[in-house]
Motif scaffolding. Structure first.
Motif, PDB file in Angstrom:
ATOM      1  N   ARG A  39       5.050   1.662  -3.264  1.00  0.00           N
ATOM      2  CA  ARG A  39       4.249   1.001  -2.249  1.00  0.00           C
ATOM      3  C   ARG A  39       5.141   0.465  -1.123  1.00  0.00           C
ATOM      4  O   ARG A  39       6.308   0.227  -1.313  1.00  0.00           O
ATOM      5  CB  ARG A  39       3.467  -0.166  -2.848  1.00  0.00           C
ATOM      6  CG  ARG A  39       2.572   0.283  -3.984  1.00  0.00           C
ATOM      7  CD  ARG A  39       1.294  -0.496  -3.997  1.00  0.00           C
ATOM      8  NE  ARG A  39       0.411  -0.089  -5.076  1.00  0.00           N
ATOM      9  CZ  ARG A  39      -0.486   0.877  -4.986  1.00  0.00           C
ATOM     10  NH1 ARG A  39      -0.611   1.561  -3.893  1.00  0.00           N
ATOM     11  NH2 ARG A  39      -1.270   1.161  -6.002  1.00  0.00           N
TER      12      ARG A  39
ATOM     13  N   MET B   8       0.842  -1.197   0.000  1.00  0.00           N
ATOM     14  CA  MET B   8       0.000   0.000   0.000  1.00  0.00           C
ATOM     15  C   MET B   8       0.874   1.243   0.000  1.00  0.00           C
ATOM     16  O   MET B   8       2.028   1.193   0.411  1.00  0.00           O
ATOM     17  CB  MET B   8      -0.877   0.042   1.256  1.00  0.00           C
ATOM     18  CG  MET B   8      -1.848  -1.064   1.420  1.00  0.00           C
ATOM     19  SD  MET B   8      -2.716  -0.824   2.995  1.00  0.00           S
ATOM     20  CE  MET B   8      -4.181  -1.751   2.695  1.00  0.00           C
ATOM     21  N   THR B   9       0.282   2.347  -0.395  1.00  0.00           N
ATOM     22  CA  THR B   9       0.972   3.628  -0.285  1.00  0.00           C
ATOM     23  C   THR B   9       0.979   4.066   1.174  1.00  0.00           C
ATOM     24  O   THR B   9       0.151   3.597   1.980  1.00  0.00           O
ATOM     25  CB  THR B   9       0.274   4.717  -1.125  1.00  0.00           C
ATOM     26  OG1 THR B   9      -1.042   4.932  -0.588  1.00  0.00           O
ATOM     27  CG2 THR B   9       0.195   4.332  -2.595  1.00  0.00           C
TER      28      THR B   9
ATOM     29  N   GLN C  76       0.026   6.868   2.248  1.00  0.00           N
ATOM     30  CA  GLN C  76      -1.254   7.555   2.475  1.00  0.00           C
ATOM     31  C   GLN C  76      -2.351   6.555   2.828  1.00  0.00           C
ATOM     32  O   GLN C  76      -3.115   6.756   3.770  1.00  0.00           O
ATOM     33  CB  GLN C  76      -1.662   8.360   1.242  1.00  0.00           C
ATOM     34  CG  GLN C  76      -2.975   9.100   1.405  1.00  0.00           C
ATOM     35  CD  GLN C  76      -2.959  10.131   2.507  1.00  0.00           C
ATOM     36  OE1 GLN C  76      -1.980  10.855   2.667  1.00  0.00           O
ATOM     37  NE2 GLN C  76      -4.014  10.198   3.290  1.00  0.00           N
ATOM     38  N   ARG C  77      -2.427   5.465   2.094  1.00  0.00           N
ATOM     39  CA  ARG C  77      -3.474   4.461   2.352  1.00  0.00           C
ATOM     40  C   ARG C  77      -3.261   3.786   3.702  1.00  0.00           C
ATOM     41  O   ARG C  77      -4.221   3.532   4.432  1.00  0.00           O
ATOM     42  CB  ARG C  77      -3.507   3.426   1.227  1.00  0.00           C
ATOM     43  CG  ARG C  77      -4.593   2.407   1.393  1.00  0.00           C
ATOM     44  CD  ARG C  77      -5.984   3.041   1.296  1.00  0.00           C
ATOM     45  NE  ARG C  77      -6.985   2.035   1.605  1.00  0.00           N
ATOM     46  CZ  ARG C  77      -8.048   2.245   2.361  1.00  0.00           C
ATOM     47  NH1 ARG C  77      -8.303   3.442   2.849  1.00  0.00           N
ATOM     48  NH2 ARG C  77      -8.896   1.282   2.605  1.00  0.00           N
TER      49      ARG C  77
ATOM     50  N   ASP D 114       0.848  10.444   6.489  1.00  0.00           N
ATOM     51  CA  ASP D 114       1.656   9.613   5.594  1.00  0.00           C
ATOM     52  C   ASP D 114       3.143   9.834   5.838  1.00  0.00           C
ATOM     53  O   ASP D 114       3.949   8.919   5.682  1.00  0.00           O
ATOM     54  CB  ASP D 114       1.283   9.838   4.133  1.00  0.00           C
ATOM     55  CG  ASP D 114       1.483  11.272   3.678  1.00  0.00           C
ATOM     56  OD1 ASP D 114       1.280  12.197   4.475  1.00  0.00           O
ATOM     57  OD2 ASP D 114       1.843  11.457   2.503  1.00  0.00           O
TER      58      ASP D 114
ATOM     59  N   GLU E 128      -4.502   6.116   6.296  1.00  0.00           N
ATOM     60  CA  GLU E 128      -5.973   6.167   6.282  1.00  0.00           C
ATOM     61  C   GLU E 128      -6.571   4.983   7.039  1.00  0.00           C
ATOM     62  O   GLU E 128      -7.487   5.153   7.846  1.00  0.00           O
ATOM     63  CB  GLU E 128      -6.500   6.158   4.845  1.00  0.00           C
ATOM     64  CG  GLU E 128      -6.297   7.446   4.102  1.00  0.00           C
ATOM     65  CD  GLU E 128      -6.679   7.341   2.636  1.00  0.00           C
ATOM     66  OE1 GLU E 128      -7.187   6.273   2.196  1.00  0.00           O
ATOM     67  OE2 GLU E 128      -6.463   8.324   1.915  1.00  0.00           O
ATOM     68  N   VAL E 129      -6.068   3.792   6.775  1.00  0.00           N
ATOM     69  CA  VAL E 129      -6.596   2.594   7.445  1.00  0.00           C
ATOM     70  C   VAL E 129      -6.330   2.660   8.948  1.00  0.00           C
ATOM     71  O   VAL E 129      -7.222   2.374   9.757  1.00  0.00           O
ATOM     72  CB  VAL E 129      -6.002   1.305   6.824  1.00  0.00           C
ATOM     73  CG1 VAL E 129      -6.422   0.078   7.620  1.00  0.00           C
ATOM     74  CG2 VAL E 129      -6.411   1.170   5.365  1.00  0.00           C
TER      75      VAL E 129
END
Length: 72
Positions: A67, A22-23, A25-26, A47, A29-30
């Protein structure tokens, strides 16, 4: 009530649960959506914090193709 994790532990959990890279940022978010890690000041994880944790833990995380992956 779920115990809160250290940032690095939350990142490992997110990546292991997803099963793919994942990035930053992702990942942030999670972590924020699931409230896996709560900063002392109460602000959401960024991030940039995720990226810094990746750089601090090269034995755990790998950067590849934009990633973040678990190093296995």
């Amino acid at each position: 009530m779920r115990l809160k994790m250290k940032l690095e532990d939350a990142m490992v959990y997110v990546l292991a649960t997803a099963g793919y890279g994942m990035t930053t940022q992702r990942i942030a978010e999670v972590i924020n959506n699931e409230r896996l890690h709560i900063r002392v000041d109460g602000n959401p994880v960024t991030d940039k914090q995720v990226y810094a944790a990746v750089c601090r833990n090269p034995e755990t995380f790998v950067k590849e193709g934009g990633r973040i992956l678990l190093s296995m």
